[in-house]
Design a protein around this motif. Structure first.
Motif, PDB file in Angstrom:
ATOM      1  N   MET A 153       0.823  -1.215   0.000  1.00 45.31           N
ATOM      2  CA  MET A 153       0.000   0.000   0.000  1.00 45.31           C
ATOM      3  C   MET A 153       0.853   1.258   0.000  1.00 45.31           C
ATOM      4  N   ASN A 154       2.025   1.222   0.678  1.00 43.37           N
ATOM      5  CA  ASN A 154       2.898   2.389   0.660  1.00 43.37           C
ATOM      6  C   ASN A 154       3.312   2.757  -0.755  1.00 43.37           C
ATOM      7  N   GLU A 155       3.573   1.724  -1.586  1.00 51.72           N
ATOM      8  CA  GLU A 155       3.958   1.988  -2.969  1.00 51.72           C
ATOM      9  C   GLU A 155       2.826   2.675  -3.732  1.00 51.72           C
ATOM     10  N   THR A 156       1.590   2.265  -3.459  1.00 52.17           N
ATOM     11  CA  THR A 156       0.442   2.888  -4.114  1.00 52.17           C
ATOM     12  C   THR A 156       0.308   4.346  -3.704  1.00 52.17           C
ATOM     13  N   VAL A 157       0.473   4.614  -2.414  1.00 54.46           N
ATOM     14  CA  VAL A 157       0.412   5.995  -1.928  1.00 54.46           C
ATOM     15  C   VAL A 157       1.493   6.836  -2.583  1.00 54.46           C
ATOM     16  N   ASP A 158       2.719   6.301  -2.639  1.00 49.90           N
ATOM     17  CA  ASP A 158       3.818   7.044  -3.252  1.00 49.90           C
ATOM     18  C   ASP A 158       3.548   7.331  -4.724  1.00 49.90           C
ATOM     19  N   GLU A 159       2.992   6.349  -5.412  1.00 50.11           N
ATOM     20  CA  GLU A 159       2.707   6.513  -6.836  1.00 50.11           C
ATOM     21  C   GLU A 159       1.685   7.618  -7.082  1.00 50.11           C
ATOM     22  N   ILE A 160       0.665   7.676  -6.221  1.00 46.07           N
ATOM     23  CA  ILE A 160      -0.354   8.716  -6.377  1.00 46.07           C
ATOM     24  C   ILE A 160       0.186  10.077  -5.941  1.00 46.07           C
ATOM     25  N   PRO A 182       3.052  19.098   7.974  1.00 48.06           N
ATOM     26  CA  PRO A 182       3.365  19.909   6.798  1.00 48.06           C
ATOM     27  C   PRO A 182       2.469  19.511   5.623  1.00 48.06           C
ATOM     28  N   PRO A 183       2.182  20.437   4.726  1.00 50.20           N
ATOM     29  CA  PRO A 183       1.246  20.130   3.643  1.00 50.20           C
ATOM     30  C   PRO A 183       1.600  18.900   2.811  1.00 50.20           C
ATOM     31  N   ALA A 184       2.866  18.718   2.445  1.00 49.48           N
ATOM     32  CA  ALA A 184       3.229  17.553   1.624  1.00 49.48           C
ATOM     33  C   ALA A 184       2.948  16.252   2.369  1.00 49.48           C
ATOM     34  N   GLU A 185       3.283  16.210   3.648  1.00 46.07           N
ATOM     35  CA  GLU A 185       2.969  15.026   4.441  1.00 46.07           C
ATOM     36  C   GLU A 185       1.462  14.888   4.607  1.00 46.07           C
ATOM     37  N   GLY A 186       0.771  16.018   4.714  1.00 46.59           N
ATOM     38  CA  GLY A 186      -0.687  15.974   4.799  1.00 46.59           C
ATOM     39  C   GLY A 186      -1.312  15.392   3.543  1.00 46.59           C
ATOM     40  N   MET A 187      -0.748  15.698   2.377  1.00 47.76           N
ATOM     41  CA  MET A 187      -1.267  15.104   1.150  1.00 47.76           C
ATOM     42  C   MET A 187      -1.023  13.603   1.133  1.00 47.76           C
ATOM     43  N   ARG A 188       0.132  13.176   1.603  1.00 46.86           N
ATOM     44  CA  ARG A 188       0.397  11.739   1.716  1.00 46.86           C
ATOM     45  C   ARG A 188      -0.634  11.078   2.646  1.00 46.86           C
ATOM     46  N   MET A 189      -0.900  11.721   3.766  1.00 45.04           N
ATOM     47  CA  MET A 189      -1.887  11.196   4.710  1.00 45.04           C
ATOM     48  C   MET A 189      -3.288  11.169   4.090  1.00 45.04           C
ATOM     49  N   ALA A 190      -3.615  12.204   3.333  1.00 46.30           N
ATOM     50  CA  ALA A 190      -4.930  12.264   2.685  1.00 46.30           C
ATOM     51  C   ALA A 190      -5.099  11.110   1.708  1.00 46.30           C
ATOM     52  N   ILE A 191      -4.087  10.875   0.893  1.00 47.92           N
ATOM     53  CA  ILE A 191      -4.152   9.783  -0.082  1.00 47.92           C
ATOM     54  C   ILE A 191      -4.308   8.453   0.633  1.00 47.92           C
ATOM     55  N   GLY A 192      -3.497   8.216   1.667  1.00 47.34           N
ATOM     56  CA  GLY A 192      -3.597   6.974   2.416  1.00 47.34           C
ATOM     57  C   GLY A 192      -4.949   6.809   3.082  1.00 47.34           C
ATOM     58  N   LEU A 199      -7.861   8.114   2.170  1.00 50.82           N
ATOM     59  CA  LEU A 199      -8.896   7.862   1.174  1.00 50.82           C
ATOM     60  C   LEU A 199      -8.864   6.408   0.706  1.00 50.82           C
ATOM     61  N   LEU A 200      -7.654   5.891   0.504  1.00 53.85           N
ATOM     62  CA  LEU A 200      -7.527   4.486   0.117  1.00 53.85           C
ATOM     63  C   LEU A 200      -8.026   3.568   1.231  1.00 53.85           C
ATOM     64  N   GLU A 201      -7.649   3.865   2.460  1.00 53.98           N
ATOM     65  CA  GLU A 201      -8.065   3.060   3.607  1.00 53.98           C
ATOM     66  C   GLU A 201      -9.576   3.113   3.779  1.00 53.98           C
ATOM     67  N   ALA A 202     -10.191   4.229   3.386  1.00 57.94           N
ATOM     68  CA  ALA A 202     -11.642   4.386   3.526  1.00 57.94           C
ATOM     69  C   ALA A 202     -12.415   3.736   2.381  1.00 57.94           C
ATOM     70  N   GLY A 203     -11.698   3.112   1.448  1.00 56.54           N
ATOM     71  CA  GLY A 203     -12.385   2.326   0.424  1.00 56.54           C
ATOM     72  C   GLY A 203     -12.320   2.849  -0.984  1.00 56.54           C
ATOM     73  N   MET A 204     -11.626   3.957  -1.214  1.00 57.60           N
ATOM     74  CA  MET A 204     -11.532   4.472  -2.566  1.00 57.60           C
ATOM     75  C   MET A 204     -10.527   3.669  -3.389  1.00 57.60           C
ATOM     76  N   GLU A 205     -10.783   3.599  -4.670  1.00 57.46           N
ATOM     77  CA  GLU A 205      -9.860   2.955  -5.585  1.00 57.46           C
ATOM     78  C   GLU A 205      -8.732   3.925  -5.941  1.00 57.46           C
ATOM     79  N   PRO A 206      -7.535   3.414  -6.260  1.00 54.37           N
ATOM     80  CA  PRO A 206      -6.419   4.298  -6.607  1.00 54.37           C
ATOM     81  C   PRO A 206      -6.735   5.267  -7.738  1.00 54.37           C
ATOM     82  N   ASP A 207      -7.476   4.810  -8.754  1.00 60.27           N
ATOM     83  CA  ASP A 207      -7.785   5.719  -9.855  1.00 60.27           C
ATOM     84  C   ASP A 207      -8.727   6.840  -9.420  1.00 60.27           C
TER      85      ASP A 207
END
Length: 278
Positions: A1-8, A240-250, A252-260
């Motif tokens: 999952m970390n790789e998916t977060v990084d990719e997004i 910090p905002p960049a880390e916040g975006m990483r957290m947001a992506i993670g 959303l994925l954890e809450a059931g959203m698809e990567p796309d």
């Protein structure tokens, strides 16, 4: 999952970021460190927002320091820039700013909710947009900037976007309306071509602690293609905002959203609003 977060995260755009220097609030990072974090995370870029001053001169320097990172300037039409001031918008546009916010901390709707005021309203006593609003919209349409609603009321936003659409403004953003606008009001705004912003700060303790699953449900109610996710971060107590975006992506994925779906919210739709290729 970390790789998916990084990719997004790579190539993502955060359209709502705060940083120092700030004349009224303590910020977690200054603009230089905020940009460095985004660059190191390989983000596509972010919009630097100030409630008090136009940020285009600062973002110009940051883009020179971090080639390949889009750091977009903006202007918020609060009292500090003369309120509904088309000259301020024109100057910002000529300096490369990408976003203009209607009044935020000076908005009459916002101040009234705090028991303060009066503030800057967009409508006259008859419910019509003020002439200066039309002047601002003319500049926005000519420059291709994105128009964000700021902290004005839902009814003002609808009137604003109707006029903006008529004048040819193509990039419209409903600024974090959760809890303020009804679903019907948001659907009306979407029908006018607007994108609805949801901020990850709303999921943090300092921002209300909304369950990310509720955020996902709200986005799906309106349609992923009609929404964006930003952080609205920069406050001293938050990540910090960049880390916040990483957290947001993670989150959303954890809450059931698809990567796309997440990519649409933080890449494709924001890129369109900045006038960039997704």
């Amino acid at each position: 999952m970390n790789e998916t977060v990084d990719e997004i995260l790579k190539g993502s755009y955060d359209l709502h970021v705060h940083a120092g220097p700030d004349p009224t609030q303590q910020r977690r990072l200054d603009a230089l460190d905020t940009a460095r974090h985004a660059y190191e995370a390989e983000m596509g870029g972010f919009v630097l927002k100030s409630h008090e001053f136009p940020t285009a001169p600062l973002t110009y320097a940051l883009e020179r320091m971090y080639p390949g990172l889009t750091v977009a300037g903006s202007v918020s039409l609060n009292r500090e820039v003369g309120g509904l001031n088309p000259d301020a918008v024109q100057t910002a546009a000529r300096m490369g700013a990408k976003v203009v916010w209607m009044p935020t901390f000076s908005a009459h709707f916002y101040l009234s909710a705090l028991g303060k005021g009066p503030g800057i309203a967009l409508l006259d006593s008859s419910g019509d947009l003020l002439p200066k609003v039309h002047d601002v919209l003319d500049v926005v349409a000519e420059s291709g900037m994105a128009l964000a609603s700021g902290h004005i009321s839902p009814s003002e936003t609808t009137e604003l976007f109707e006029a903006a659409t008529h004048k040819g403004c193509e990039r419209l953003i409903v600024t974090h309306p959760a809890g303020l606008a009804t679903l019907d009001e948001l659907r009306t705004m979407i029908a006018l071509g607007a994108y609805v912003e949801y901020t990850f700060m709303s999921c943090l303790p300092s921002g209300g602690g909304t369950d990310p699953k509720k955020l996902v449900a709200a986005i799906r109610e309106l349609g992923v293609q009609e929404c964006i996710v930003t952080t609205d971060l920069g406050q001293w107590m938050n990540p910090p905002p960049a880390e916040g975006m990483r957290m947001a992506i993670g989150s959303l994925l954890e809450a059931g959203m698809e990567p796309d779906e997440v990519s649409t919210l933080v890449k494709a739709n924001p890129a369109y609003l900045l006038g960039l290729d997704a």
